[in-house]
Design a protein around this motif. Structure first.
Motif, PDB file in Angstrom:
ATOM      1  N   GLY A 178       0.817  -1.196   0.000  1.00 39.50           N
ATOM      2  CA  GLY A 178       0.000   0.000   0.000  1.00 39.50           C
ATOM      3  C   GLY A 178       0.856   1.252   0.000  1.00 39.50           C
ATOM      4  N   GLN A 179       0.207   2.401   0.172  1.00 37.66           N
ATOM      5  CA  GLN A 179       0.910   3.682   0.208  1.00 37.66           C
ATOM      6  C   GLN A 179       1.325   3.959   1.655  1.00 37.66           C
ATOM      7  N   ILE A 180       2.553   3.593   1.992  1.00 37.50           N
ATOM      8  CA  ILE A 180       3.049   3.696   3.365  1.00 37.50           C
ATOM      9  C   ILE A 180       4.392   4.405   3.343  1.00 37.50           C
ATOM     10  N   ILE A 181       4.581   5.350   4.247  1.00 39.57           N
ATOM     11  CA  ILE A 181       5.866   6.005   4.414  1.00 39.57           C
ATOM     12  C   ILE A 181       6.280   5.928   5.878  1.00 39.57           C
ATOM     13  N   ALA A 182       7.564   6.033   6.109  1.00 36.79           N
ATOM     14  CA  ALA A 182       8.115   6.092   7.458  1.00 36.79           C
ATOM     15  C   ALA A 182       9.051   7.287   7.539  1.00 36.79           C
ATOM     16  N   THR A 183       9.028   7.991   8.652  1.00 36.53           N
ATOM     17  CA  THR A 183       9.887   9.145   8.869  1.00 36.53           C
ATOM     18  C   THR A 183      10.690   8.956  10.144  1.00 36.53           C
ATOM     19  N   CYS A 184      11.808   9.651  10.232  1.00 35.44           N
ATOM     20  CA  CYS A 184      12.592   9.669  11.465  1.00 35.44           C
ATOM     21  C   CYS A 184      12.928  11.122  11.776  1.00 35.44           C
ATOM     22  N   SER A 185      13.068  11.420  13.058  1.00 33.16           N
ATOM     23  CA  SER A 185      13.234  12.809  13.448  1.00 33.16           C
ATOM     24  C   SER A 185      14.143  12.941  14.662  1.00 33.16           C
ATOM     25  N   PHE A 186      14.453  14.185  14.957  1.00 30.66           N
ATOM     26  CA  PHE A 186      15.342  14.513  16.066  1.00 30.66           C
ATOM     27  C   PHE A 186      14.710  14.197  17.423  1.00 30.66           C
ATOM     28  N   ASP A 187      13.400  14.066  17.484  1.00 29.28           N
ATOM     29  CA  ASP A 187      12.714  13.820  18.754  1.00 29.28           C
ATOM     30  C   ASP A 187      12.757  12.358  19.183  1.00 29.28           C
TER      31      ASP A 187
END
Length: 378
Positions: free
Chosen positions: A45-54
């Motif tokens: 499916g349409q899935i994204i993953a993000t990573c961040s400073f928090d």
């Protein structure tokens, strides 16, 4: 297309019929800059993953819902992964043959693997493996995108920590001669440690084990990428650091217990023609062409010929393609710098007659960076 930035925003863009990119959705991280964004295989499916400073990685899914005003598409936050104790620096989905698995790379030197056992319920992700890389800081990871029954799943991890060792001596513009890379400690200078390590999954031990360390890479590693393997008997790895390095990994015979026996490493190409740090590398779908972006605002494209000699075949800038007559020359960097007068940046005003390239291209200075080492890159 998905983009992320230090303003805590993730933006989703769609390409319309006229070839223009149109903003579709905007997602906001609760706190902290968003470092990376990655897509899962469309099979899930349409899935994204993000990573961040928090210190979190977040899963988003594109869904269609009906709230009484007709069918509407929207991106929904499915699951935050908050096990990290430091900034999450990279996220990558595993090849589709391994299922919906996400690797999360942290600044504390740990790589955590999460799996969604039920792809219809993305709010539940289980932690399946914790890999201690023994690196003081992990900056980037890459899956081997073409696993097979003859090759165990592989993960490459890079580090950009400044305490691992000093910078190596400056490299030549084009070093294409294949040379053996020793993984013994004597090959690196005293006091240095590996900045790139390789891990393979052992079915017998049911864990990820370190199989190789590239001690010859002592500069900070900003990005790393395995090339897709359409049928080669070896793997190719691109490393972005002070320059671009292309490493060939030829598998050794397996151990008696069937685990990975390691690799014979060789340097297939090394390019410092950016004249600056290389920040991102990406392969084409067949693993035959690699592109690299650097501080000089250019994207260079490299390809190997029939003799497996790698060379730059093209250069792209924000103005389009740099004329091949310039980018293909061995003294391209010196010529380009002398034309621009600012380390590869275009001229401060339109060149007069006689100063243009042979193909009629003109270069203009748009901006300059006084302290490039302090710029945060995503």
């Amino acid at each position: 297309m998905a983009t992320c930035s230090s303003d805590q925003l993730v933006k989703i863009w769609n390409l319309d019929e006229d070839g223009n990119w149109v903003l579709d959705s905007t997602l906001k991280s609760p706190s902290g800059a968003v470092w990376k964004v990655t897509w899962a295989h469309p099979e899930f499916g349409q899935i994204i993953a993000t990573c961040s400073f928090d210190r979190s990685a977040t899963i988003y899914e594109d869904c269609i819902s009906d709230k009484g005003h007709g069918m509407k598409r929207s991106w929904i936050k499915r699951c935050p992964l908050v096990d990290a104790r430091s900034s999450v620096t990279d996220v990558k989905f595993a090849p589709k043959s391994m299922g919906l698995v996400l690797a999360v790379c942290c600044a504390d030197g740990l790589v955590r693997l999460y799996e969604a056992y039920d792809i219809m319920n993305l709010s539940q992700w289980a932690s399946v493996h914790d890999i201690n890389t023994r690196l003081p800081c992990c900056s980037c990871i890459s899956w081997n995108p073409s696993p097979s029954r003859f090759s165990a799943p592989l993960i490459a991890v890079g580090s950009d920590d400044g305490c691992l060792g000093g910078s190596s001596s400056s490299s030549s513009g084009n070093s294409n001669t294949a040379t053996a890379i020793s993984t013994a400690s004597s090959s690196a200078s005293v006091g240095t440690a590996a900045r790139v390590t390789l891990f393979a999954y052992s079915d017998n031990a049911r864990r990820w084990e370190q199989v190789e360390s590239l001690l010859t890479i002592i500069d900070r590693v900003h990005d790393i990428a395995f090339a897709p393997n359409p049928g080669r008997s070896y793997h190719v790895l691109a490393v972005a650091s002070k320059d671009l390095k292309i490493i060939v990994l030829k598998p050794k015979p397996a151990n008696a217990d069937g685990s990975c026996g390691g690799f014979t490493l060789s340097n297939a190409g090394q390019f410092a023609d950016h004249g600056s740090n290389v920040w991102r590398v990406a392969w084409n779908v067949t693993g035959t062409v690699v592109s690299a972006s650097g501080d000089n605002g250019l994207v260079k494209i490299y390809k190997a010929n029939y003799l497996d000699v790698w060379k730059c075949i093209g250069t792209l800038s924000s103005f389009g393609a740099v004329p091949h007559s310039i980018s293909d020359r061995t003294d391209h960097d010196d010529q380009f710098s002398s034309q621009t007068g600012n380390g590869g940046l275009p001229l401060s005003k339109p060149p007069t007659t006689g100063t243009t390239a042979s193909s009629g291209a003109r270069y203009f200075k748009m901006s300059s960076i006084n302290n490039p080492d302090t710029v945060v890159w995503h």
